[in-house]
Design a protein around this motif. Structure first.
Motif, short mmCIF file in Angstrom:
data_model
loop_
_atom_site.label_atom_id
_atom_site.label_comp_id
_atom_site.label_asym_id
_atom_site.label_seq_id
_atom_site.Cartn_x
_atom_site.Cartn_y
_atom_site.Cartn_z
N PHE A 86 4.54 4.11 -0.97
CA PHE A 86 5.64 4.43 -1.87
C PHE A 86 6.81 3.47 -1.67
CE2 PHE A 86 9.74 6.80 -2.22
CZ PHE A 86 9.74 7.01 -3.60
N PHE A 87 7.17 3.22 -0.41
CA PHE A 87 8.31 2.34 -0.13
C PHE A 87 8.00 0.87 -0.39
CE2 PHE A 87 9.76 5.86 2.82
CZ PHE A 87 10.89 6.18 2.09
N SER A 88 6.72 0.50 -0.41
CA SER A 88 6.37 -0.92 -0.53
C SER A 88 5.88 -1.30 -1.92
CB SER A 88 5.29 -1.28 0.50
OG SER A 88 4.10 -0.53 0.28
N ASP A 89 6.08 -0.44 -2.92
CA ASP A 89 5.52 -0.74 -4.24
C ASP A 89 6.12 -2.00 -4.86
OD1 ASP A 89 8.00 0.36 -4.77
OD2 ASP A 89 7.33 1.60 -6.44
N LYS A 90 7.35 -2.35 -4.50
CA LYS A 90 7.99 -3.57 -5.01
C LYS A 90 8.16 -4.63 -3.93
CE LYS A 90 10.46 -1.25 -8.75
NZ LYS A 90 11.79 -0.96 -9.38
N GLY A 91 7.53 -4.40 -2.79
CA GLY A 91 7.61 -5.34 -1.69
C GLY A 91 8.67 -4.92 -0.69
N ILE A 92 8.33 -4.95 0.58
CA ILE A 92 9.28 -4.53 1.62
C ILE A 92 8.96 -5.28 2.91
CG2 ILE A 92 7.87 -2.59 2.46
CD1 ILE A 92 10.49 -0.98 2.72
N SER A 93 9.98 -5.67 3.63
CA SER A 93 9.77 -6.33 4.92
C SER A 93 9.49 -5.27 5.98
CB SER A 93 11.01 -7.13 5.31
OG SER A 93 12.11 -6.26 5.54
N GLN A 94 8.92 -5.72 7.11
CA GLN A 94 8.60 -4.77 8.18
C GLN A 94 9.86 -4.10 8.72
OE1 GLN A 94 6.60 -2.39 10.13
NE2 GLN A 94 5.22 -4.07 9.62
N THR A 95 10.95 -4.86 8.81
CA THR A 95 12.21 -4.29 9.30
C THR A 95 12.66 -3.15 8.40
OG1 THR A 95 12.94 -6.37 10.30
CG2 THR A 95 14.64 -4.76 9.77
N ARG A 96 12.66 -3.37 7.09
CA ARG A 96 13.14 -2.34 6.16
C ARG A 96 12.15 -1.18 6.07
NH1 ARG A 96 14.29 -4.41 0.66
NH2 ARG A 96 12.55 -5.82 1.04
N LEU A 97 10.85 -1.46 6.20
CA LEU A 97 9.87 -0.37 6.19
C LEU A 97 10.07 0.53 7.40
CD1 LEU A 97 7.40 1.03 4.98
CD2 LEU A 97 5.95 -0.58 6.25
N ALA A 114 17.29 -7.05 5.00
CA ALA A 114 16.85 -6.59 6.32
C ALA A 114 17.98 -6.56 7.33
CB ALA A 114 15.70 -7.46 6.82
N LYS A 115 18.86 -7.55 7.30
CA LYS A 115 19.96 -7.61 8.27
C LYS A 115 20.90 -6.42 8.08
CE LYS A 115 23.62 -10.56 10.13
NZ LYS A 115 24.57 -9.44 10.23
#
Length: 305
Positions: free
Chosen positions: A168-179, A267-268
């Motif tokens: 759900f959180f990665s449907d538009k792309g997400i970095s490991q930090t934000r995930l 991410a920062k």
């Protein structure tokens, strides 16, 4: 690729966004003769991508050789060092050979360890052989018993919920930090409102914020199973649509709010925000963060638009 008879090649510059860093690379690209828009050319585009990776590594002073030197200096096998970092051996090899670039989270961890070698000892002492997600499944009953405490939100690991939220959180792309932070907020906000976490994951205090080794491992599993794909070496993108009907309406509203927050911040910013929470502030480095900190740490998040 389009028929090359309708295309042409010219010198240009291409902009890449790698781990929140903008890299501009001069080089040749192929263009459509009618629209003058770039078209795919494997050899040309791959050469630009390789050069972008090289320039990025130079900008952050990181090279696979440095990683190999550090690992060998401390007599670590690839398998053991990968477990300490919370990544797969295959991923570590790709870093060492400069085939891939560490995402922000892994990069900060590696740089911190090279700069302060006492971090390696701390991490090795606490979990020098963290379990893979599949290993957790094998010892299921033991894992459930261990996880039913304040560090897992009094919830056993729920594979279906865990994977569904990740997709759900990665449907538009997400970095490991934000995930990592999206899952952390989901679990801790759910604990605040219901008294249990959503997934049963535990999180530790890392330099870049709350972090779950199991979540990092599971990301690699989902990529291998083609439920996720990796884009630009650091973005995970869901390959499946998910149904969150298992969530109550209040729970669904919370995860939607978290998703909006994650998508509009890099991410920062997300990592810096996580350093403001009592759970991270009052926990010793690399120790588990108690869900009890959720009681007073997330009111602003709950009330934000």
């Amino acid at each position: 690729m389009k028929n090359i008879m309708n295309t042409y090649i010219k010198e240009t510059t291409t902009t890449f966004q790698i781990n929140d860093t903008t890299i501009i690379v001069p080089g040749k690209r192929r263009f459509d003769a009618t629209t003058n828009e770039p078209v795919f050319d494997y050899d040309l585009d791959n050469a630009l991508l390789i050069e972008a990776g090289k320039k990025y590594r130079e900008s952050i002073h990181f090279d696979g050789e440095k990683l190999i030197e550090f690992r060998k200096k401390h007599d670590l096998t690839q398998a053991l060092f990968a477990k300490i970092l919370g990544i797969s051996r295959k991923t570590l090899i790709s870093y060492e050979k400069n085939y891939a670039i560490p995402n922000n989270q892994n990069l900060k961890l590696i740089q911190s360890m090279i700069k302060d070698e006492t971090l390696l000892e701390k991490m090795s002492t606490h979990f020098n052989a963290p379990l893979t997600y599949k290993e957790m499944e094998v010892i299921g009953n033991i894992r459930v018993e261990e996880s039913m405490d304040e560090y897992s939100g009094f919830q056993a690991i729920n594979e279906d919920i865990l994977i569904s939220l990740m997709l759900f959180f990665s449907d538009k792309g997400i970095s490991q930090t934000r995930l990592q932070k999206a899952m952390f907020y989901s679990d801790f906000l759910n604990y605040k409102t219901t008294g249990t976490s959503l997934t049963g994951l535990y999180y530790r205090k890392f330099p870049f914020g709350p972090y779950s080794e199991a979540l990092n491992k599971l990301t690699d599993d989902l990529i291998r199973l083609e439920k996720m794909t990796r884009k630009l070496d650091y973005l995970m993108v869901s390959q499946e649509k998910v149904n969150l009907d298992f969530l109550t309406e209040p729970q669904f509203e919370i995860v939607k709010k978290i998703k909006r927050y994650i998508q509009k911040n890099d991410a920062k910013a997300v990592s810096d925000d996580s350093h403001l929470h009592n759970g991270w502030i009052h926990t010793t480095d690399f120790e588990k963060i108690s869900y009890e900190f959720a009681v007073d740490m997330l009111d602003d998040f709950l009330n934000c638009e």
